[in-house]
Structure formats: structure tokens, C-alpha cells
Design a protein around this motif. Structure first.
Motif, short mmCIF file in Angstrom:
data_model
loop_
_atom_site.label_atom_id
_atom_site.label_comp_id
_atom_site.label_asym_id
_atom_site.label_seq_id
_atom_site.Cartn_x
_atom_site.Cartn_y
_atom_site.Cartn_z
N ILE A 55 0.87 -1.18 0.00
CA ILE A 55 0.00 0.00 0.00
C ILE A 55 0.90 1.23 0.00
O ILE A 55 1.82 1.33 0.82
N GLY A 56 0.64 2.16 -0.88
CA GLY A 56 1.49 3.33 -1.02
C GLY A 56 1.30 4.36 0.09
O GLY A 56 0.66 4.10 1.11
N SER A 57 1.84 5.53 -0.13
CA SER A 57 1.83 6.58 0.88
C SER A 57 0.57 7.44 0.75
O SER A 57 -0.04 7.53 -0.31
N ALA A 58 0.20 8.07 1.87
CA ALA A 58 -0.89 9.05 1.92
C ALA A 58 -2.23 8.49 1.45
O ALA A 58 -3.06 9.22 0.92
N CYS A 59 -2.44 7.20 1.64
CA CYS A 59 -3.74 6.61 1.33
C CYS A 59 -4.70 6.80 2.50
O CYS A 59 -4.28 6.92 3.65
N MET A 60 -6.00 6.81 2.21
CA MET A 60 -7.03 6.93 3.24
C MET A 60 -7.97 5.74 3.09
O MET A 60 -8.68 5.62 2.10
N ILE A 61 -7.94 4.88 4.10
CA ILE A 61 -8.67 3.61 4.05
C ILE A 61 -9.72 3.63 5.15
O ILE A 61 -9.41 3.79 6.33
N SER A 62 -10.96 3.43 4.78
CA SER A 62 -12.08 3.52 5.71
C SER A 62 -12.29 2.20 6.45
O SER A 62 -11.42 1.33 6.48
N ARG A 63 -13.47 2.02 7.01
CA ARG A 63 -13.78 0.84 7.83
C ARG A 63 -14.37 -0.28 6.97
O ARG A 63 -14.89 -0.06 5.88
N GLY A 64 -14.22 -1.51 7.50
CA GLY A 64 -14.80 -2.65 6.81
C GLY A 64 -14.07 -3.03 5.53
O GLY A 64 -14.69 -3.52 4.59
N ILE A 65 -12.77 -2.81 5.48
CA ILE A 65 -11.99 -3.04 4.26
C ILE A 65 -11.28 -4.39 4.33
O ILE A 65 -10.68 -4.73 5.35
N GLU A 66 -11.34 -5.16 3.24
CA GLU A 66 -10.57 -6.39 3.11
C GLU A 66 -9.67 -6.30 1.89
O GLU A 66 -10.13 -5.98 0.79
N ILE A 67 -8.39 -6.56 2.10
CA ILE A 67 -7.41 -6.60 1.02
C ILE A 67 -6.75 -7.97 1.10
O ILE A 67 -6.05 -8.27 2.05
N ARG A 68 -6.97 -8.79 0.07
CA ARG A 68 -6.57 -10.19 0.14
C ARG A 68 -5.78 -10.57 -1.11
O ARG A 68 -6.27 -10.43 -2.23
N ALA A 69 -4.56 -11.07 -0.90
CA ALA A 69 -3.73 -11.52 -2.03
C ALA A 69 -3.92 -13.01 -2.28
O ALA A 69 -3.00 -13.68 -2.74
N THR A 70 -5.10 -13.52 -2.01
CA THR A 70 -5.40 -14.93 -2.16
C THR A 70 -6.90 -15.15 -2.05
O THR A 70 -7.60 -14.32 -1.47
N ASP A 71 -7.37 -16.25 -2.58
CA ASP A 71 -8.74 -16.70 -2.31
C ASP A 71 -8.76 -17.74 -1.20
O ASP A 71 -9.84 -18.20 -0.80
N VAL A 72 -7.59 -18.14 -0.71
CA VAL A 72 -7.41 -19.15 0.33
C VAL A 72 -7.86 -20.53 -0.17
O VAL A 72 -7.06 -21.43 -0.37
N HIS A 73 -9.15 -20.69 -0.38
CA HIS A 73 -9.66 -21.99 -0.81
C HIS A 73 -9.52 -22.14 -2.33
O HIS A 73 -9.77 -21.21 -3.09
N LYS A 74 -9.14 -23.31 -2.77
CA LYS A 74 -8.82 -23.55 -4.17
C LYS A 74 -10.03 -24.06 -4.94
O LYS A 74 -10.79 -24.90 -4.46
N VAL A 75 -10.16 -23.57 -6.18
CA VAL A 75 -11.23 -24.00 -7.09
C VAL A 75 -10.58 -24.57 -8.35
O VAL A 75 -9.70 -23.94 -8.94
#
Length: 221
Positions: free
Chosen positions: A126-146
Motif C-alpha cells: 500500500i502506497g503513501s498518503a492513502c485513506m482507508i475507511s472501515r470494513g476493508i478487506e485486502i486479500r492476495a489470495t482466495d485461500v480456498h482452491k477452485v
């Protein structure tokens, strides 16, 4: 003058460190070895925050100067990973790494009210000076495989890091999925599901799945 303190965790003192750090308003638990934690002296960590290394070695956690953290949960399960939080960051939420040779980086002056970040399979920047609110999900995976039944090829593989540029505004209840990059200066509208790269800078993105709805915009705090 060096304003940072480095915490190394030899087995002799490992059992004493959790009690010490709890007095500083957060709890440190390290079940691995040769891990390094570097926290600026003026970083303010409160609200039952917990830093946990479940297992593994040669992990690095760095928290920069003038940061403010409330209910911060850092959890690493693996080896050779890095979590780096730059200076002047305000953050509330969870940072999770599962795997090896992964990283989570949060740039200077970024703020987040309630954010869940998972680096598994790939890393998150995540870069600089970002503004991230509530209830945010950032995921580099789906975890479960399809998988495709006929070819047995995985359909939801993570093949690229999640990378957010500078000065991005992410409104409430946004999900950013695997393989996503977002150009600098963008606004992500509330409730959006971003599952493809947004390569156009300074645009407004909305919807499920998210699409560009306006270009050439700028925003201020």
C-alpha cells in the motif's frame, strides 16, 4: 540519535518479553526463532494490540516513527517474511501473513480505520498518503482452491501481488481481491468489489465488480 529500539528474541528471554510488552499496552508472542521486531520509540500502540509470530524464523517487523495504532493485530505464520509500516501511519486492523518470503508494506502517512490485510500466496503493498475507511478487506489470495473438473487446473490462482499506489481513497466496505493493482490518486466507492487491475490514475471506481465511472478526479482529506 537512533530513535528506534530493536527487539530480538533469544530463547532465554522469550518467556519474559510478553509480560514486558503487555505493560506497554500491547502483547508480543513469538513462538519461532531469530525473528526481529523494530518499533520506533514514539510509536503509540494501544487497545489490546497483539503481535504474534506463530512459527518460523527470520521474520522482520518494522514500525516507523510517529505512528498511532489501535487494536492492531499482526500475525505471521511462516519464515523469511516482512511487515513494514512507514512513518506517520495511523492504523487499526489486522495484518496477516501465511507462508514464506512474503511481505506487507504500508506507506508513510497512510491511515486506516478498520482494515484486514491478508498476504497468502502473494504479497500486499500500500502506497503513501492513502485513506482507508472501515470494513476493508485486502486479500492476495482466495485461500480456498477452485479447480476445473476436466483439466484439474486451478481457476482462482494468485499470480501477482496486490499493489496499491499513492494517495488512494478507499471508502467503507470495499473488498480488494487477488492480482489487483490500483493506480495512484484513485477513489474506490463504498461497497465496491475490486477484482481486476485499475491502471488509470486519478479515476473513480464503483460497483460489483468494480468499474471506472469517472476519470480525471482528485480528492482531499
Amino acid at each position: 540519535m537512533n530513535q528506534k529500539k530493536t527487539v530480538t528474541l533469544p530463547p532465554i528471554v522469550k518467556t519474559l518479553l510478553p509480560k514486558y510488552f503487555y505493560k506497554q499496552r500491547f502483547l508480543l508472542q513469538d513462538n519461532g526463532h531469530v525473528n526481529h521486531i523494530d518499533i520506533a520509540k514514539d510509536a503509540r500502540i494501544i487497545g489490546n494490540s497483539v503481535i504474534t509470530i506463530r512459527k518460523g524464523h527470520d521474520n522482520q517487523i518494522t514500525i516507523g516513527e510517529h505512528g498511532k495504532f489501535n487494536k492492531l493485530k499482526i500475525d505471521i505464520n511462516g519464515s523469511h517474511n516482512q511487515i513494514t509500516i512507514a512513518d506517520h501511519v495511523k492504523f487499526s486492523g489486522q495484518l496477516l501473513i501465511v507462508g514464506n518470503h512474503l511481505h506487507i508494506h504500508i506507506g508513510a502517512r497512510t491511515t486506516a480505520i478498520d482494515c484486514y490485510i491478508l498476504a497468502r500466496d502473494k504479497s500486499v503493498t500500500i502506497g503513501s498518503a492513502c485513506m482507508i475507511s472501515r470494513g476493508i478487506e485486502i486479500r492476495a489470495t482466495d485461500v480456498h482452491k477452485v479447480y476445473d473438473i476436466d483439466s484439474n487446473v486451478r481457476l482462482n490462482d494468485a499470480h501477482a501481488d496486490v499493489v496499491l499506489g499513492d494517495h488512494i481513497w478507499i471508502a467503507a466496505n470495499v473488498t480488494i481481491s487477488k492480482n489487483v493493482s490500483i493506480a495512484s490518486g484513485c477513489i474506490i466507492a463504498a461497497g465496491a468489489f475490486v477484482n481486476k487491475p485499475i491502471e488509470t490514475p486519478n479515476c473513480m471506481v464503483a460497483g460489483t465488480p468494480a468499474k471506472i465511472i469517472r476519470q480525471n478526479v482528485r480528492w482531499e482529506r
